[in-house]
Design a protein around this motif. Sequence first.
Motif, PDB file in Angstrom:
ATOM      1  N   LEU A   1       5.175   8.294  -4.388  1.00 12.06           N
ATOM      2  CA  LEU A   1       4.469   7.306  -3.569  1.00 12.06           C
ATOM      3  C   LEU A   1       5.095   7.240  -2.178  1.00 12.06           C
ATOM      4  O   LEU A   1       6.315   7.209  -2.056  1.00 12.06           O
ATOM      5  N   GLU A   2       4.261   7.253  -1.175  1.00 11.37           N
ATOM      6  CA  GLU A   2       4.756   7.091   0.197  1.00 11.37           C
ATOM      7  C   GLU A   2       4.249   5.763   0.727  1.00 11.37           C
ATOM      8  O   GLU A   2       3.058   5.614   0.983  1.00 11.37           O
ATOM      9  N   PRO A   3       5.142   4.811   0.865  1.00 15.18           N
ATOM     10  CA  PRO A   3       4.708   3.480   1.293  1.00 15.18           C
ATOM     11  C   PRO A   3       4.050   3.508   2.675  1.00 15.18           C
ATOM     12  O   PRO A   3       4.456   4.278   3.543  1.00 15.18           O
TER      13      PRO A   3
ATOM     14  N   ALA B   1      -5.078  12.505  -1.463  1.00 12.42           N
ATOM     15  CA  ALA B   1      -4.117  11.478  -1.040  1.00 12.42           C
ATOM     16  C   ALA B   1      -4.739  10.089  -1.086  1.00 12.42           C
ATOM     17  O   ALA B   1      -4.893   9.415  -0.068  1.00 12.42           O
ATOM     18  N   PRO B   2      -5.095   9.646  -2.294  1.00  8.44           N
ATOM     19  CA  PRO B   2      -5.615   8.275  -2.398  1.00  8.44           C
ATOM     20  C   PRO B   2      -4.492   7.274  -2.126  1.00  8.44           C
ATOM     21  O   PRO B   2      -3.316   7.638  -2.159  1.00  8.44           O
ATOM     22  N   VAL B   3      -4.871   6.038  -1.906  1.00 10.38           N
ATOM     23  CA  VAL B   3      -3.879   5.002  -1.628  1.00 10.38           C
ATOM     24  C   VAL B   3      -3.925   3.944  -2.732  1.00 10.38           C
ATOM     25  O   VAL B   3      -4.998   3.475  -3.102  1.00 10.38           O
ATOM     26  N   PHE B   4      -2.770   3.638  -3.287  1.00 13.66           N
ATOM     27  CA  PHE B   4      -2.673   2.540  -4.241  1.00 13.66           C
ATOM     28  C   PHE B   4      -2.480   1.250  -3.454  1.00 13.66           C
ATOM     29  O   PHE B   4      -1.630   1.198  -2.545  1.00 13.66           O
ATOM     30  N   ALA B   5      -3.243   0.238  -3.803  1.00 17.63           N
ATOM     31  CA  ALA B   5      -3.102  -1.058  -3.156  1.00 17.63           C
ATOM     32  C   ALA B   5      -2.798  -2.076  -4.250  1.00 17.63           C
ATOM     33  O   ALA B   5      -3.506  -2.139  -5.253  1.00 17.63           O
ATOM     34  N   VAL B   6      -1.725  -2.837  -4.075  1.00 18.52           N
ATOM     35  CA  VAL B   6      -1.294  -3.753  -5.134  1.00 18.52           C
ATOM     36  C   VAL B   6      -0.921  -5.126  -4.594  1.00 18.52           C
ATOM     37  O   VAL B   6      -0.660  -5.289  -3.405  1.00 18.52           O
TER      38      VAL B   6
ATOM     39  N   ALA C   1       2.270   2.047 -12.427  1.00 17.02           N
ATOM     40  CA  ALA C   1       1.326   3.132 -12.170  1.00 17.02           C
ATOM     41  C   ALA C   1       2.048   4.482 -12.155  1.00 17.02           C
ATOM     42  O   ALA C   1       1.588   5.451 -12.768  1.00 17.02           O
ATOM     43  N   THR C   2       3.199   4.546 -11.492  1.00 16.64           N
ATOM     44  CA  THR C   2       3.957   5.800 -11.414  1.00 16.64           C
ATOM     45  C   THR C   2       4.410   6.232 -12.806  1.00 16.64           C
ATOM     46  O   THR C   2       4.287   7.392 -13.184  1.00 16.64           O
ATOM     47  N   HIS C   3       4.912   5.260 -13.553  1.00 18.56           N
ATOM     48  CA  HIS C   3       5.375   5.538 -14.912  1.00 18.56           C
ATOM     49  C   HIS C   3       4.233   6.076 -15.769  1.00 18.56           C
ATOM     50  O   HIS C   3       4.378   7.074 -16.471  1.00 18.56           O
ATOM     51  N   ARG C   4       3.091   5.420 -15.699  1.00 20.86           N
ATOM     52  CA  ARG C   4       1.978   5.841 -16.544  1.00 20.86           C
ATOM     53  C   ARG C   4       1.407   7.184 -16.083  1.00 20.86           C
ATOM     54  O   ARG C   4       0.969   7.987 -16.911  1.00 20.86           O
TER      55      ARG C   4
ATOM     56  N   PHE D   1       0.846  -1.196   0.000  1.00 23.04           N
ATOM     57  CA  PHE D   1       0.000   0.000   0.000  1.00 23.04           C
ATOM     58  C   PHE D   1       0.879   1.243   0.000  1.00 23.04           C
ATOM     59  O   PHE D   1       1.906   1.273   0.676  1.00 23.04           O
ATOM     60  N   ALA D   2       0.456   2.261  -0.744  1.00 24.96           N
ATOM     61  CA  ALA D   2       1.224   3.509  -0.739  1.00 24.96           C
ATOM     62  C   ALA D   2       0.307   4.691  -1.022  1.00 24.96           C
ATOM     63  O   ALA D   2      -0.579   4.608  -1.878  1.00 24.96           O
ATOM     64  N   VAL D   3       0.539   5.786  -0.324  1.00 23.53           N
ATOM     65  CA  VAL D   3      -0.206   7.019  -0.584  1.00 23.53           C
ATOM     66  C   VAL D   3       0.372   7.657  -1.845  1.00 23.53           C
ATOM     67  O   VAL D   3       1.585   7.673  -2.037  1.00 23.53           O
ATOM     68  N   VAL D   4      -0.511   8.148  -2.717  1.00 22.27           N
ATOM     69  CA  VAL D   4      -0.065   8.802  -3.945  1.00 22.27           C
ATOM     70  C   VAL D   4      -0.211  10.304  -3.780  1.00 22.27           C
ATOM     71  O   VAL D   4      -1.296  10.779  -3.428  1.00 22.27           O
ATOM     72  N   ARG D   5       0.860  11.031  -4.062  1.00 17.83           N
ATOM     73  CA  ARG D   5       0.766  12.496  -4.011  1.00 17.83           C
ATOM     74  C   ARG D   5       1.205  13.085  -5.330  1.00 17.83           C
ATOM     75  O   ARG D   5       2.190  12.657  -5.925  1.00 17.83           O
ATOM     76  N   SER D   6       0.467  14.099  -5.758  1.00 16.93           N
ATOM     77  CA  SER D   6       0.811  14.773  -6.995  1.00 16.93           C
ATOM     78  C   SER D   6       2.028  15.643  -6.740  1.00 16.93           C
ATOM     79  O   SER D   6       2.112  16.323  -5.716  1.00 16.93           O
ATOM     80  N   LEU D   7       2.989  15.606  -7.678  1.00 21.95           N
ATOM     81  CA  LEU D   7       4.180  16.438  -7.500  1.00 21.95           C
ATOM     82  C   LEU D   7       3.946  17.849  -8.014  1.00 21.95           C
ATOM     83  O   LEU D   7       4.696  18.763  -7.713  1.00 21.95           O
ATOM     84  N   GLU D   8       2.915  18.001  -8.832  1.00 19.94           N
ATOM     85  CA  GLU D   8       2.610  19.338  -9.357  1.00 19.94           C
ATOM     86  C   GLU D   8       1.161  19.644  -9.039  1.00 19.94           C
ATOM     87  O   GLU D   8       0.257  19.135  -9.702  1.00 19.94           O
TER      88      GLU D   8
END
Length: 541
Positions: free
Chosen positions: A475-477, A447-452, A461-464, A408-415
């Motif tokens: 991503l913040e694990p 701050a949604p969370v990616f779960a994989v 996901a980060t690349h895309r 699991f990781a929180v996703v944050r926009s860099l811009e």
Amino acid sequence: MTTTAPARPDDAGPAPADVVAEAARRRTFAVISHPDAGKSTLTEALALHARVIGQAGAVHGKAGRRGTVSDWMDMEKARGISITSAALQFSYRDTVVNLLDTPGHADFSEDTYRVLTAVDAAVMLIDAAKGLEAQTMKLFAVCRHRGIPVITVVNKWDRPGKDALELMDEVAERTGLTPTPLTWPVGIAGDFRGVLDRRDGSYRRYTRTAGGATVAPEEVLPADAAAAREPDAWPQALEEADLLAATAGEHDQDLFLSGVTTPVLFASAISNFGVGALLDVLVDLAPAPAGRPDTDGVPRPVEAPFSAFVFKVQSGMDAAHRDRLAYIRICSGVFERGMVVTHGPTGRPFATKYAQHVFGRERESIDVAYPGDVVGLVNASALHVGDTLYAQQPVAFPPLTTFAPEHFAVVRSLETAKHKQFRRGIEQLESEGVVQVLRSDRRGEQAPVFAVVGPMQFEVATHRMEHEFHAPVRLEPLPYSLAMRTDEASAPRITATTGTEVMQRSDGKLLALFTNKWVMGIVRNGKPDLTLEPLVAAQLA
Ligand SMILES: Nc1nc2c(ncn2[C@@H]2O[C@H](COP(=O)(O)OP(=O)(O)OP(=O)(O)O)[C@@H](O)[C@H]2O)c(=O)[nH]1
Ligand SMILES: [Mg+2]
């Protein structure tokens, strides 16, 4: 005097008899294995053999290879691995073959699993040098669980590897399936000359071509000519084939279809050896599409009105057209491009204006398709993985299982200015099932969370997000490793313990996250009424 049959009304579509015949000449299967066993290479070799493509695109070998036809994504090309599955269709003899190349890496096993819901058979590759590997074992288990008949191909026989008899023992002992070799190698691993065809005792002798880029010429010799041609290797193959009786069996179509036995072939995908034999086996032995059971377990016959389900959604396949493609597997009836069908989950009409066959990056419009066919519907933004489509007579097919995430990781926009792109990207990745997305009021929309299931999904996901949606993210694990299903009533009682959190998944389900199983044990201790249910299919990931 002649009588003419009454004319069918124009809107009745082709006669059901056509549907039955068309379904009967279809073979829909997935190529599966542990990473690197050669699935994409074999896929390309099969297509080459069936003359879909003139020349295999791969300069084989991971470093700097051009990439096989089915590996089209930038990341896949750069790393030489398959990240998502790819579909292709070709005809061979009088059969229409729908082939799905799957990713082997465990991190993408959810994608592979979805594909396995859409096929009637599987081709399992085993690396001759490595034998049965971890993912091979899991995939055999998935096929058993889903009742998918498996054809086993021992690949890379051109390279030094294990002893063929030893490999058969391994299959018999570890998978519980009885191997029934249809061919037997002439020449040990690393010295692949051809195969003994156990069905008629002939020798199929292969000739290498430059780089395996064209179909390998094949010569069929009777036994005596084979003995003269291969004075050492042929008698040895015969001797080993005799010894097979101890562990292996003879092919029996019913036992194969019911998952008791697995036919085995020996091949070298890279040199195109044994590829024609595999195509013949697929046509002769693999099952044709049969009625698919609905949610009540009642099969919808192939001749029933049109029905299909979405097993995969993919976008960003082509940098020039940022379109979104929903892959459907047709279960019954005739599909005609432009027909308006019903989208099961919403009951809304869905117009199938843009229907295509997809072959790597290549696209081709299709006009008609039949049960077993895989069709790509372009810009079908209303469609999600697992959705049923039907015409006339309603049906609902069982939903596809989602795996239990473990990272699991929180996703944050860099811009921050790119919040629109950020939101769109997250929604898209979520609807494709690239990642599961969890949200909570506490963390908020930003701050949604990616779960994989596996961490490589994070990388994809980060690349895309950055390259496709132009919304770079960080991503913040999070320290969780276990997710269980829970409900509103149980949520506050769970989060009272540290090392837990409850979040909502996009399908509305509440997931309780735990740092580890001991924390979950503490939470559950003495509270038998607490809702904590395992998420299905976790054991398969
Ligand atoms: N010597 C030899 N190499 C092979 C053969 N088949 C595939 N390879 C090589 O094995 C490597 C992996 O092949 P792929 O076809 O990408 O394997 P894959 O199973 O699709 O891998 P993933 O999709 O990442 O799981 C490549 O370097 C291929 O060139 C074969 O028959 N013989
Ligand atoms: Mg591959």
